[in-house]
Enzyme design. Structure first.
Site, mmCIF file in Angstrom:
data_model
loop_
_atom_site.group_PDB
_atom_site.id
_atom_site.type_symbol
_atom_site.label_atom_id
_atom_site.label_comp_id
_atom_site.label_asym_id
_atom_site.label_seq_id
_atom_site.Cartn_x
_atom_site.Cartn_y
_atom_site.Cartn_z
ATOM 1 N N HIS A 136 0.860 -1.188 0.000
ATOM 2 C CA HIS A 136 0.000 0.000 0.000
ATOM 3 C C HIS A 136 0.892 1.232 0.000
ATOM 4 O O HIS A 136 1.650 1.460 0.939
ATOM 5 C CB HIS A 136 -0.914 0.020 1.217
ATOM 6 C CG HIS A 136 -1.741 1.265 1.323
ATOM 7 N ND1 HIS A 136 -2.379 1.835 0.238
ATOM 8 C CD2 HIS A 136 -2.030 2.074 2.386
ATOM 9 C CE1 HIS A 136 -3.016 2.924 0.622
ATOM 10 N NE2 HIS A 136 -2.813 3.094 1.919
ATOM 11 N N GLU A 161 5.870 1.533 -22.662
ATOM 12 C CA GLU A 161 6.738 0.385 -22.455
ATOM 13 C C GLU A 161 6.568 -0.245 -21.080
ATOM 14 O O GLU A 161 6.573 -1.482 -20.938
ATOM 15 C CB GLU A 161 8.197 0.793 -22.671
ATOM 16 C CG GLU A 161 9.216 -0.315 -22.477
ATOM 17 C CD GLU A 161 9.133 -1.409 -23.526
ATOM 18 O OE1 GLU A 161 9.735 -2.476 -23.298
ATOM 19 O OE2 GLU A 161 8.469 -1.196 -24.564
ATOM 20 N N GLU A 281 -35.159 16.425 2.429
ATOM 21 C CA GLU A 281 -36.455 15.746 2.577
ATOM 22 C C GLU A 281 -37.415 16.149 1.467
ATOM 23 O O GLU A 281 -37.715 17.321 1.288
ATOM 24 C CB GLU A 281 -37.081 16.083 3.928
ATOM 25 C CG GLU A 281 -36.324 15.577 5.140
ATOM 26 C CD GLU A 281 -37.013 15.979 6.429
ATOM 27 O OE1 GLU A 281 -38.207 15.659 6.585
ATOM 28 O OE2 GLU A 281 -36.383 16.644 7.269
ATOM 29 N N SER A 415 -32.500 21.222 7.318
ATOM 30 C CA SER A 415 -32.643 21.457 8.762
ATOM 31 C C SER A 415 -31.818 20.461 9.564
ATOM 32 O O SER A 415 -31.529 20.689 10.737
ATOM 33 C CB SER A 415 -34.117 21.354 9.162
ATOM 34 O OG SER A 415 -34.637 20.088 8.798
ATOM 35 N N LYS A 448 -35.120 27.884 7.648
ATOM 36 C CA LYS A 448 -35.288 27.708 6.207
ATOM 37 C C LYS A 448 -36.489 28.461 5.645
ATOM 38 O O LYS A 448 -36.638 28.576 4.416
ATOM 39 C CB LYS A 448 -35.417 26.217 5.865
ATOM 40 C CG LYS A 448 -34.143 25.427 6.125
ATOM 41 C CD LYS A 448 -34.293 23.996 5.676
ATOM 42 C CE LYS A 448 -34.367 23.892 4.171
ATOM 43 N NZ LYS A 448 -34.538 22.495 3.710
ATOM 44 N N ASP A 474 -39.162 21.143 -1.589
ATOM 45 C CA ASP A 474 -40.544 20.664 -1.701
ATOM 46 C C ASP A 474 -41.504 21.492 -0.857
ATOM 47 O O ASP A 474 -42.713 21.262 -0.896
ATOM 48 C CB ASP A 474 -40.618 19.199 -1.251
ATOM 49 C CG ASP A 474 -40.329 19.037 0.237
ATOM 50 O OD1 ASP A 474 -41.109 18.391 0.954
ATOM 51 O OD2 ASP A 474 -39.293 19.571 0.693
#
EC number: 4.2.1.109
Length: 515
Positions: A136, A161, A281, A415, A448, A474
């Site tokens: 790693h 190559e 949401e 929210s 909001k 929405d």
């Protein structure tokens, strides 16, 4: 057949006992492997692959009398200066990954010994590819090459190559290396690495974006050789990119600027929007996921979380915020608010009062910072334990990728706390979607449904005109507040969303593909 199976079990059992005996663990073959890892780490440090204690290496103990799948594993430790390691710093593990021998703790300032954080990923290469060694690397080339195209899921190169140094490849072949997304903790990469190994049966390496690379081979010689070739090819690609030369085509001609045109169906027209701000949401995510999954999880685990983390600084800060909020609620006569006793009343008394208040807040679906911060920390545990998985509508990932390709910056305003937002988008069935998101806003910028909140966001994004920001939500009241601040607004119509007023006057979409 039964007798043969019994004989084989007896042989395997005897073999396992022999290879795990103290004499074998202290024998020459194990010692040689330990010494080899220490030597290779010094070499890799000089290459810039394991600086800052990063990177790691593991090698199986080569013993022709032992089947490869049963050979012992020697692994470098975690969090140590790789160029200063000695044989005694190594871990010895059984073929199943269980630790047989661990190093002795060293005095301060050395940290207590700890096996490599890469161990679960190393084991995947051993188990899925019958590897003899795994490396790693945090080499700069392996990090930067994943950043040339932040949307790419693969690194591709041909007609070079050094491709001949990669197992199963020749000069004319196209080398393809899968790229997986980075995570905060190494162990969280395990499943995505395993999926990449399964999806790319020819590969001997997996790149981790903004992080490094895992390389394996049949032996330590094969793993080392291939690692050197991979780093050479990554370095070549970076330099060719700087010269404007395409390393992915046989002719290595000029890079075509239209490479992302397939993601941009606007024929090169500059988008009028510079930023898109998304609600969660009912916009990116079903309301039911929040109400039926996240909220119940938080409500059912409040007591357990507070009890387990009560003395942590994070939880004490959450309690401080809740105390202040509950005091304000009591003064305003908010239903469900109960007094939280002082700390000297005892931990369980305090927790009981906190649980009662939080349950009342969740039931009332209150959009307050104190609640959202605690919920975020509870959900964090749920996501980390794989008890929760983020959910977005199926059209969301493609839209995020398209907008990013167009140069549009996408933000989230919800929210829920910023932590909760990052968790949701970071753990979806579509993978980690945070790579498409430039930032997160929560109620710390304001409610909001208040216009000043969107004015604050506009100032933070630094656009010349608020109309350069598209806000998708929405909720009618949020759309109205954003419009009053000068933002362009679209209302999202999704299954389960609430009704809108008649003649609301906003454009609506049922899918992000319509934007």
């Amino acid at each position: 057949m039964a007798a043969a199976s019994a004989t084989q079990l007896t042989v395997n059992g005897a073999l396992k006992m022999a290879t795990t005996s103290q004499a074998y663990l202290e024998g020459d073959k194990v010692k040689e492997t330990k010494s080899l890892i220490a030597e290779l780490c010094r070499h890799f440090y000089n290459q810039g692959w394991v600086s800052g204690t990063g990177g790691s290496i593991t090698i199986k103990v080569h013993d022709e009398s032992v089947p490869k799948s049963e050979q012992l594993i020697v692994m470098s430790p975690s969090g140590v200066q790789k160029e200063r390691m000695v044989d005694e710093d190594m871990y010895i593990m059984a073929s199943d990954g269980s630790i047989l021998s661990a190093p002795v703790a060293k005095p301060t300032p050395h940290k207590p010994p700890k096996c490599s954080d890469c161990a679960p990923l190393f084991m995947k290469a051993y188990q899925m590819r019958n590897a003899g060694a795994v490396i790693h690397s945090h080499g700069m080339e392996s990090c930067l090459v994943t950043m040339l195209n932040p949307l790419a899921k693969e690194f591709r190169i041909t007609h070079m190559e050094m491709i001949k140094g990669i197992q199963g490849h020749g000069y004319y072949d196209e080398l393809v290396v899968p790229i997986i997304e980075n995570t905060a903790y190494e162990r969280e990469l395990t499943e995505s690495l395993a999926e990449a190994i399964k999806a790319y049966p020819k590969t001997t390496a997996v790149l981790v974006r903004n992080h490094g690379i895992y390389v394996w081979g049949d032996s330590w010689i094969s793993a080392k050789t291939q690692s050197e070739c991979y780093h050479y090819l990554f370095d070549a690609a970076i330099k060719l990119h700087q010269l404007g030369i395409d390393w992915t085509t046989p002719a290595h001609g000029p890079i075509q600027n239209a490479k992302i045109s397939a993601l941009a169906p606007n024929d090169g027209i500059k988008p009028s929007r510079r930023c898109i701000v998304l609600d969660i949401e009912g916009t990116t995510t079903p309301i039911s996921f929040v109400t039926d999954v996240l909220f119940p999880y938080a409500r059912n685990n409040v007591g357990r979380h507070l009890d387990a983390t009560y003395d942590s600084a994070e939880t004490q800060q959450d309690i401080k915020l809740l105390r202040a909020q509950v005091q304000q609620d009591l003064e305003n006569g908010v239903a469900g608010a109960v007094c939280i006793p002082a700390d000297d009343a005892g931990k369980m008394e305090v927790i009981a009062a906190l649980v009662a208040n939080v349950e009342a807040m969740i039931k009332a679906d209150r959009k307050i910072t104190a609640l959202k911060e605690l919920q975020g920390h509870i959900w964090q545990t749920g996501f980390q334990n794989n008890e929760l998985e983020g959910l977005v509508f199926d059209d969301v990932p493609a839209a995020l990728e398209k907008w990013t390709a167009l140069g549009i910056k996408v933000y989230i305003y919800s929210s829920g706390s910023r932590l909760a937002q990052r968790l949701l988008f970071g753990h979806t069935k579509h993978g980690d979607l945070r790579k498409f998101l430039y930032g997160f806003f929560d109620t710390t910028v304001g409610n909001k449904r208040e216009t000043k909140s969107y004015a604050e966001i506009t100032a933070s994004l630094g656009v010349d005109n608020p109309s350069e920001i598209l806000f998708v939500t929405d909720v009618y009241q949020e759309a109205t507040a954003a419009k009053a601040a000068g933002l362009d607004v679209i209302i999202s119509i999704r299954p389960g969303n609430g009704p809108l007023p008649d003649n609301h006057g906003f454009r609506t979409v049922k899918s992000f593909s319509e934007i």
